[in-house]
Scaffold this active site. Structure first.
Site, PDB file in Angstrom:
ATOM      1  CG  HIS A 291      -2.117   0.862   1.066  1.00 42.58           C
ATOM      2  ND1 HIS A 291      -2.078   2.213   1.253  1.00 42.58           N
ATOM      3  CD2 HIS A 291      -3.372   0.554   0.682  1.00 42.58           C
ATOM      4  CE1 HIS A 291      -3.282   2.708   1.016  1.00 42.58           C
ATOM      5  NE2 HIS A 291      -4.091   1.721   0.659  1.00 42.58           N
ATOM      6  CG  ASP A 347      -8.325  -4.635  -2.453  1.00 47.11           C
ATOM      7  OD1 ASP A 347      -9.345  -4.352  -1.799  1.00 47.11           O
ATOM      8  OD2 ASP A 347      -7.871  -3.915  -3.359  1.00 47.11           O
TER       9      ASP A 347
END
Ligand code: ACO
Length: 412
Positions: A291, A347
């Protein structure tokens, strides 16, 4: 700190400093009071409230209100939102025809974008907005709020229509007084299995919590795209369309789909170490991992894990969950991932709940995006109280400055 990542050049045209910031790693483009993320500590707050508290105490309709209008709603306000979204969710024939014009085997995302376009084409306010944006929206938040709720209704109808068209299902029109999620489920044909009417309550309850995790995430790529469009003073539905196009991309919202696809390919936990070696050799990318902002575990994952635990009876039937958990375990101990602060993002596990609740892979990302449309529109609304300023990033030109002289034919 890391000036090696930045090139500063004297601007020749504007005589201002020009900063080359690939991927906008150090450039902020807005100030915003909606969502706060602390990537080092792994914290998210909506309007100053930790996401864990928001998640524990509220449903998605509360969060919609909190993000858009900075406070929790009264019962009457919740009903008013339901009524406005319901009113916009019944698709006109031109929208239905647009989606039906695609073969059912066509790819989902372009169909959705086409469906949104068809809505924009007949939304008189959208066209007016582009001609006289300021009088309509700046200083007239009532008109803006009506446009926001219409946009939410349009997008949910398009997701329902596309889902049904791709599967040859009958599209059911939404019902008054239902929640946004309830009507989405009705439009998708996901009815209560006990009564055969009304939305499936297990799915409605689960999504009402799960969507809290996805409702906003400050200046994501898709939110920035939405705001980029907004800075041209185009209408909010078009802004959402710009955001959606980015939201479906594999490095962003589309990662959930690729994460699931990779798990299917791996097939069994015993193949995880081989797969991890491929990632480290840069032959593949681990979707659902890494991320830009978080250098620690994505805090939303713990909330998703809570929901998975609550739906263990459904989720445990999915053999891919064990593969995902094995990946997380192996990666967490591997120096490649540890040295780069690469941790699981929301996710990695988000798809399991959708899958367990009966959503097929091709429609999961569009459904997730409906929750994010709320956050995107909250950001759009926020721009209305800020000075109008066209977003126009600079480039650093590296091509020739003098046109090359034409070569004579004998030069070869
Ligand atoms: N798998 C393998 N290696 C990775 C991954 C990954 N998922 N993510 C980053 N790396 C490696 C890079 O190869 C790079 O290695 P290097 O130093 O040897 O060159 C290093 O980690 C830094 O990577 P960057 O690409 O510079 O990190 P950035 O912050 O730009 O990337 C991103 C963030 C795009 C999310 C990235 O981690 C990624 O591609 N993840 C997979 C896609 C994904 O899950 N996206 C969803 C994000 S959350 C969301 O949008 C809902």
């Amino acid at each position: 700190k890391d000036l090696s990542a930045i090139t500063i050049l004297d601007g020749e045209v504007s005589e201002k400093l020009r900063v080359l910031d690939n991927g906008f790693e150090t450039t902020a483009c807005m100030d915003s009071a909606i969502t706060f993320i602390d990537g080092k500590r792994g914290q998210v707050m909506y309007r100053g409230i930790p996401i864990q508290d928001v998640f524990r105490d509220n449903d998605f309709e509360d969060v919609l209100h909190l993000l858009l209008w900075s406070r929790l709603p009264t019962k009457e306000e919740k009903l008013a939102v339901r009524a406005a979204v319901f009113a916009a969710s019944t698709p006109p024939q031109s929208v239905i025809n647009t989606i039906k014009a695609f073969p059912p085997t066509a790819e989902t995302y372009p169909m959705i974008i086409a469906g949104i376009s068809a809505f924009i084409a007949i939304d008189a306010d959208a066209a007016n907005t582009r001609h006289q944006h300021s009088p309509l929206f700046h200083g007239n938040l009532e008109v803006a709020d009506a446009a926001i709720l219409r946009t939410i209704g349009y997008y949910s109808a398009v997701v329902g229509l596309v889902h049904c068209h791709k599967r040859g299902l009958k599209f059911h029109t939404p019902e008054p007084n239902r929640s946004l999620i309830g009507n989405l489920l009705i439009m998708m044909g996901k009815f209560d299995p006990k009564t055969g009417t009304g939305p499936d309550p297990t799915i409605e309850k689960c999504l009402s919590k799960l969507w809290i995790c996805y409702a906003d995430h400050e200046m994501t790529n898709s939110t920035a795209a939405l705001l980029h469009a907004a800075s041209t003073l185009t209408d909010p539905i078009s802004c959402v369309m710009a955001g959606l196009i980015c939201g479906y991309g594999p490095l962003h919202g589309g990662a959930i789909d690729l994460a699931y696809e990779a798990l299917e390919k791996i097939g069994h936990p015993r193949y995880v170490p081989v797969f991890i070696e491929m990632i480290k050799a840069k032959k593949a990318r681990l979707f659902g991992y890494g991320h830009r902002i978080y250098k620690t575990r994505d805090p939303r994952l713990a909330l998703i894990e809570d929901l998975i635990a609550q739906h263990q009876d459904l989720v445990s039937k999915d053999p891919l969950l064990e593969i995902a958990l094995t990946i997380d375990k192996v990666a967490n101990e591997d120096p490649y991932f540890v040295s780069r602060n690469l941790k699981a993002n929301a996710d990695l596990l988000g798809c399991f709940l959708y899958s367990a609740l009966g959503f097929e892979r091709d429609i999961i990302v569009p459904v997730i995006c409906l929750s994010r449309v709320i956050g995107g529109l909250a950001h759009w609304r926020e721009t209305l109280s800020q000075p109008i300023k066209l977003w126009r990033p600079l480039q650093v030109y590296s091509g020739p400055k003098v046109a090359p002289e034409a070569k004579s034919p004998t030069e070869g």
